[in-house]
Design an enzyme around this catalytic site. Sequence first.
Site, mmCIF file in Angstrom:
data_model
loop_
_atom_site.group_PDB
_atom_site.id
_atom_site.type_symbol
_atom_site.label_atom_id
_atom_site.label_comp_id
_atom_site.label_asym_id
_atom_site.label_seq_id
_atom_site.Cartn_x
_atom_site.Cartn_y
_atom_site.Cartn_z
ATOM 1 N N ARG A 160 49.176 55.413 47.592
ATOM 2 C CA ARG A 160 49.913 54.384 46.858
ATOM 3 C C ARG A 160 51.285 54.241 47.537
ATOM 4 O O ARG A 160 51.608 54.986 48.452
ATOM 5 C CB ARG A 160 50.018 54.670 45.354
ATOM 6 C CG ARG A 160 50.055 56.069 44.892
ATOM 7 C CD ARG A 160 51.275 56.854 45.307
ATOM 8 N NE ARG A 160 52.510 56.161 45.001
ATOM 9 C CZ ARG A 160 53.666 56.401 45.558
ATOM 10 N NH1 ARG A 160 53.783 57.311 46.514
ATOM 11 N NH2 ARG A 160 54.748 55.729 45.236
ATOM 12 N N GLY A 161 52.067 53.259 47.045
ATOM 13 C CA GLY A 161 53.329 52.939 47.713
ATOM 14 C C GLY A 161 53.076 51.761 48.649
ATOM 15 O O GLY A 161 52.115 51.786 49.436
ATOM 16 N N ALA A 162 53.931 50.737 48.528
ATOM 17 C CA ALA A 162 53.629 49.459 49.187
ATOM 18 C C ALA A 162 53.324 49.569 50.692
ATOM 19 O O ALA A 162 52.259 49.109 51.136
ATOM 20 C CB ALA A 162 54.768 48.479 48.918
ATOM 21 N N GLN B 110 55.106 59.592 39.530
ATOM 22 C CA GLN B 110 55.379 59.636 40.974
ATOM 23 C C GLN B 110 56.682 60.382 41.275
ATOM 24 O O GLN B 110 56.828 61.002 42.322
ATOM 25 C CB GLN B 110 55.479 58.220 41.556
ATOM 26 C CG GLN B 110 54.192 57.452 41.633
ATOM 27 C CD GLN B 110 53.962 56.578 40.419
ATOM 28 O OE1 GLN B 110 54.447 56.884 39.329
ATOM 29 N NE2 GLN B 110 53.223 55.497 40.575
ATOM 30 N N ASP C 189 58.064 46.732 45.885
ATOM 31 C CA ASP C 189 56.674 46.322 46.159
ATOM 32 C C ASP C 189 56.591 44.889 46.638
ATOM 33 O O ASP C 189 55.678 44.514 47.377
ATOM 34 C CB ASP C 189 55.808 46.524 44.917
ATOM 35 C CG ASP C 189 55.547 47.991 44.733
ATOM 36 O OD1 ASP C 189 56.409 48.675 44.152
ATOM 37 O OD2 ASP C 189 54.523 48.479 45.238
HETATM 38 O O1 MRU Z 1 52.087 52.185 41.799
HETATM 39 P P1 MRU Z 1 52.693 52.720 43.062
HETATM 40 O O2 MRU Z 1 52.863 54.202 43.050
HETATM 41 O O3 MRU Z 1 51.982 52.219 44.286
HETATM 42 O O4 MRU Z 1 54.149 52.098 43.069
HETATM 43 C C1 MRU Z 1 55.010 52.457 44.111
HETATM 44 C C2 MRU Z 1 56.369 51.890 43.971
HETATM 45 O O5 MRU Z 1 56.688 51.196 43.038
HETATM 46 C C3 MRU Z 1 57.302 52.159 45.120
HETATM 47 O O6 MRU Z 1 58.607 52.256 44.673
HETATM 48 C C4 MRU Z 1 57.192 51.007 46.141
HETATM 49 O O7 MRU Z 1 55.859 50.784 46.472
HETATM 50 C C5 MRU Z 1 57.966 51.270 47.354
HETATM 51 S S1 MRU Z 1 57.222 52.496 48.352
HETATM 52 C C6 MRU Z 1 58.147 52.696 49.757
#
Ligand code: MRU
Length: 353
Positions: free
Chosen positions: A45-47, A197, A238
Site C-alpha cells: 500500500r502507499g501511493a 499504518q 495519494d
Molecule cells: O491506504 P494506504 O495505506 O495505501 O494509504 C496510504 C497513504 O495515505 C499515504 O500517506 C500516501 O499513499 C502517501 S505514500 C508515500
Amino acid sequence: MHPTVVREEDAVVMIDQRKLPAQEVYVRCRTAAEVAKAIKTMVIRGAPAIGVAAAFGIALGMRKSTATGTQKFAADFYKTCELMAATRPTAVNLFWAIERMKRAFAAEATAGASVEQIQERLDREALAIHDEDVANCRAMGAWGAEVVPADARILTHCNAGALATAGYGTALGVIRGAVEAGKQVTVFADETRPFLQGARLTAWELVRDGIETTVITDNMSGSLMRGGGVNFVVVGADRIAANGDTANKIGTYTVAVLAREHGIPFYVAAPLSTIDLNTPDGSQIPIEERSAREVTHVGGTQLAAAGALVWNPAFDVTPNAFINGIITERGIFRAPYTESLRAAFETEAAVPS
Ligand code: MRU
C-alpha cells in the site's frame, strides 16, 4: 531491510504490510492477478508503491502471456492494465504508472516490435518507474530538509515511508533528509485508525533507523499541539488536484485543521506522479471506501457493537489553504497552487546544493 517490492524473473515479491511489525513475511506473486489482489488487500500500500507494484505486475503478466501474435498479446496487455486499474481508486500513481506502461507498449507496437521486444521494453519501463521513485524520494528528502526546524518535533500521519514507496519515502524521506542534514529530530506518529499504518509501519521504519518515535492515538494530536509538542507536520499524498487540494489517509484533514489553529507549518511531500492536473479540485477526487470489518475488528477481535452501521472512507481531502508547501523532487511549491503545480512539470529536475 528487504526492499518494499522487487521484480524477480518469475514473480513480484513484496513484504506483507498487513503482518508488520509482528511478522516479516514476504509474498511471491507469480501472476498479474496475484499482484492485483495484493494491491487490493493491502499486502502492499502507499501511493507510489502501488504504482510500482502495478507496473511490475503488468510486466510480469506480459512475460507470462501465452500469446504468440502481437494482436492477442495487445488484447492481453490491455486486459492486464484494466485488472490493475480496478484495485484501488484514489492513489493516482496507480493510473499514472499504468499510463506509462501503455505508452511504452504503444511506442514498441507502432514501431512493429515483436512480442519479445515488447516484453523487454515493459520490463525496462517498470524497472525505470521503480528506480526513479527511489531517486525522487531522495530528492524530496533533500528539498524538505531545508524547511524542517533545526530542533524538530514532527508529527506525521499514516505511513509515507520506504514501505509506501520503492524506498526512502516521501514524508519519511523528508524526516530522513532532515536527520541526514544534522537536524535534531523527534517524531510523533499518529496511530492511524483503522489500518494502523502509523503505529505499525511508520514506527517500525523509524525505530529501525534509530529515529526517536512516539506513537500517539489519532485523538491525541490536538492536545499535543496545544502543549507545544509539535513544530512541524509532514504527510504524504495519494492524489493532489490541480489546485493543490490533497487527498491523503483519512484523518489528515483533521491534522491540517489543528496545525492551522496552532500556527504549525503543514507540508505535503509527494512526487510529481501524485499530482493530477486533470482533476481540477479535491471535490473530484474519488475516495475509496473500504470494508466495515476494518473498523469493527482488530485482527480477529470485534471492537464495535454488532449491528452498528459503519462508515469507512480510506482518505480525506485537505483543502489547499491549509498547506504551507508541497515538497516534490523538483523543489517546494507554494500557493497559488494552480500556477505553481503546473509550473512544477516544466521545472528542471534538480536537488538543492
Ligand atoms: O491506504 P494506504 O495505506 O495505501 O494509504 C496510504 C497513504 O495515505 C499515504 O500517506 C500516501 O499513499 C502517501 S505514500 C508515500
